[in-house]
Write a protein that holds these residues in place. Structure first.
Motif: not given
Length: 569
Positions: A139, A202-203, A205, A227-228, A230-231, A234
């Motif tokens: 995370h 970078k993603n 969480s 940025g979230m 792809a989570r 999140p």
């Protein structure tokens, strides 16, 4: 000691909710709406078509996680953290509901607004560590403050919690401004706009936006939120106190989330949890029984109440402190800066339709700043004791993108809306300003009574307008000259005798305006101290300096007055 089970915790939450709705625990309207929303959400779970399910064991997990840490300051220093009923209610919402389709958390966003010293940093620290440590997944948690100092406050609270948790000894490192978990390489890191560290895209969480009211723009929030994508599960958490700048993104978020709570508003967002604790509009701040509405933790113990009494006493004795008391201690949005010129609620109440100017006595005002900046023409029309006001501004096209980046306002949109004209090149062309004035007069079929101007940068234009028959009156930009019209215009607004057309440029300028005050309590708008441009407001004040005398037929010849023996600096 009785073992705490998931059932016991949910019973605690349910009993707390019932006390809120019955009035046994005093709460503001929005707090009550949040409880009603929770009851409604729980009841909806019985429907097989409901897209969510509830996991009380997950709430127990968060509760037990909190108990692994200790209070690091205050009267409970050294004691295990036991979530209050208020905190447990938030946890029961945020960590209890899940989506049937993929097992992800229901709530992707959280907005919590409450007064200072109500364990805000402690709760954020618990959320951050809970996201990283009791899991085998990798995370990334980012704490976003507008300044480095602000984001570091929550980060330091996290470090202190971790350092007082024996179960985490040897499981992480804290170096180079971040916490890193050994086994998963998960991180907790503070961010700030000034450091230009925005999460590397970078993603994240979990994104924590602290004291959002202090953020001048939404840039950090937007970077984390985008940025979230792809989570799977999140969480974006905004936790803030109220503020005093209604133009900032936090106030817009406050208004939106208030509508989510309001059962009579046609706004729904099943992904967004909202908790707002504030004094209601008609509450007496001196009534101590109201304080718990904004202070669900501080107002429950004697030392907390005493700190509020002390803060109120100072605010009553020193009026300049009252704004801070209302925003920080009572969690009320206050629409006035330190030395702010106008209560914006009063200004907004004056929004209305502008009748035809041809039936009015119209006065113009010029504020011609540096040719590379915003230049403004203001006007005031007088009819039956009411002052109708507006403006038009000019921006050099070659500097527009640069000014939008520095001023953080949509000059391009305002241009499309007709409130601003772009002039070619890198400097304002005063011939275009002159042409606009002539066309404005012709379009609205009036003859200006007088055109008031500051001779700085405007002398040549004043001479050209005078040659075309305008009665030009110089308005020296000195506090003893401008104090009376500046005060009187504000009073007319407060008395409801001003009407403006809800021009966003003028609204922005009025909101930006800061006062300069001398020892004799004379005032004027202070361009040097105003955080952003006030030229449209200054132009309107110049026009009003002459228009204010129209109704009483006290048309003072300022030029003659300044040259008379009765005038002195």
């Amino acid at each position: 000691m009785q073992e705490v089970t998931a059932e016991i915790l949910i019973e605690r939450v349910w009993a707390y909710c019932e006390k809120i709705l019955s009035g046994e625990i005093k709460a503001c309207q929005k707090h009550k709406w949040a409880v009603q929303r929770f009851f409604k959400d729980v009841e909806a779970l019985a429907d097989s078509e409901c897209p969510f399910y509830y996991d009380a064991e997950a709430v127990l997990d968060f509760y037990e996680w909190a108990r692994q840490f200790r209070h690091v300051e205050g009267i409970l220093a050294g004691e295990p953290i036991e979530l209050t009923d208020f905190q447990l209610f938030i946890a029961a919402n945020v960590y209890g509901f899940f989506k049937k389709e993929n097992g992800a958390r229901r709530f992707r966003k959280v907005y919590i607004q409450l007064a200072r010293k109500n364990a805000k940093s402690q709760f954020l620290a618990l959320m951050a560590s809970y996201e990283v440590f009791p899991t085998t997944e990798k995370h990334r948690v980012f704490i976003a403050g507008w300044s480095r100092e602000q984001s570091d406050e929550v980060y330091q609270a996290i470090l202190e919690q971790l350092q007082h948790a024996p179960i985490l000894e040897g499981k992480y490192t804290s170096a180079n401004g971040r916490v890193k978990k050994y086994k998963t390489n998960s991180i907790i890191q503070p961010l700030s706009r000034e450091a230009r560290k925005l999460g590397d895209g970078k993603n994240p969480s979990l994104g924590i936006v602290d004291e959002y009211h202090a953020h001048e723009t939404s840039e950090i929030y937007d970077v984390l939120d985008s940025g979230m994508v792809a989570r799977r599960s999140p969480l974006m958490a905004i936790i803030t106190t109220a503020g005093f700048n209604m133009e900032r993104p936090c106030f817009k978020e406050y208004k939106y989330t208030s509508k989510i709570l309001d059962p009579d508003a046609d706004t729904e967002n099943d992904d967004y949890f909202v908790m707002i604790c504030e004094l209601d509009p008609d509450d007496d701040i001196k009534d101590e029984s109201n304080w718990i509405k904004a202070n669900p933790i501080v107002a429950t113990y004697p030392e907390g109440m005493e700190s509020l009494r002390s803060a109120l006493k100072v605010a009553l004795e020193v009026p300049e402190k009252m704004r801070s008391f209302l925003t920080k201690n009572m969690n009320r949005w206050v629409d006035q800066k330190d030395n702010g010129y106008m209560k914006m609620s009063k200004w907004r109440a004056c929004s209305g339709e502008i009748p035809d100017l041809e039936n009015m006595a119209v006065y113009l005002g010029l504020d011609l700043s540096m040719t590379t900046d915003l230049t403004s023409v203001g006007w005031v029309g007088v009819l039956d004791g009411i002052y109708y006001v507006g403006q038009h501004s000019f921006m050099p096209e070659g500097r527009a993108k640069e000014k939008m980046a520095t001023d953080k306002v949509p000059y391009d949109l305002w241009k499309e809306m007709g409130y601003i004209t772009y002039t070619p090149g890198d400097a304002v062309d005063y011939q275009i300003v002159e042409k606009w004035i002539i066309e404005f007069i012709y379009k609205h079929r009036f003859r200006p009574q007088e055109t008031a101007y500051d001779k700085w940068n405007a002398l040549h234009l004043a001479q050209r307008l005078e040659s075309k028959g305008h009665t030009m009156v110089e308005i020296p930009q000195r506090i003893n000259h401008l104090s009376l019209p500046t005060k009187d215009f504000r009073q007319k607004v407060y008395d409801g005798k001003v009407v403006h057309g809800d021009d966003p440029v003028l609204n922005w300028a009025i909101n930006n305006a800061i006062m300069k005050i001398d020892p004799q309590e004379n005032i004027m708008l202070d361009k040097a101290k105003s955080p952003q441009r006030i030229d449209p407001a200054a132009a309107v004040i110049n026009a009003y300096a002459r228009a204010m005398y129209h109704e009483t037929n006290q048309k003072v010849d300022l030029n003659a007055h300044f040259m008379s023996d009765n005038f002195s600096f």
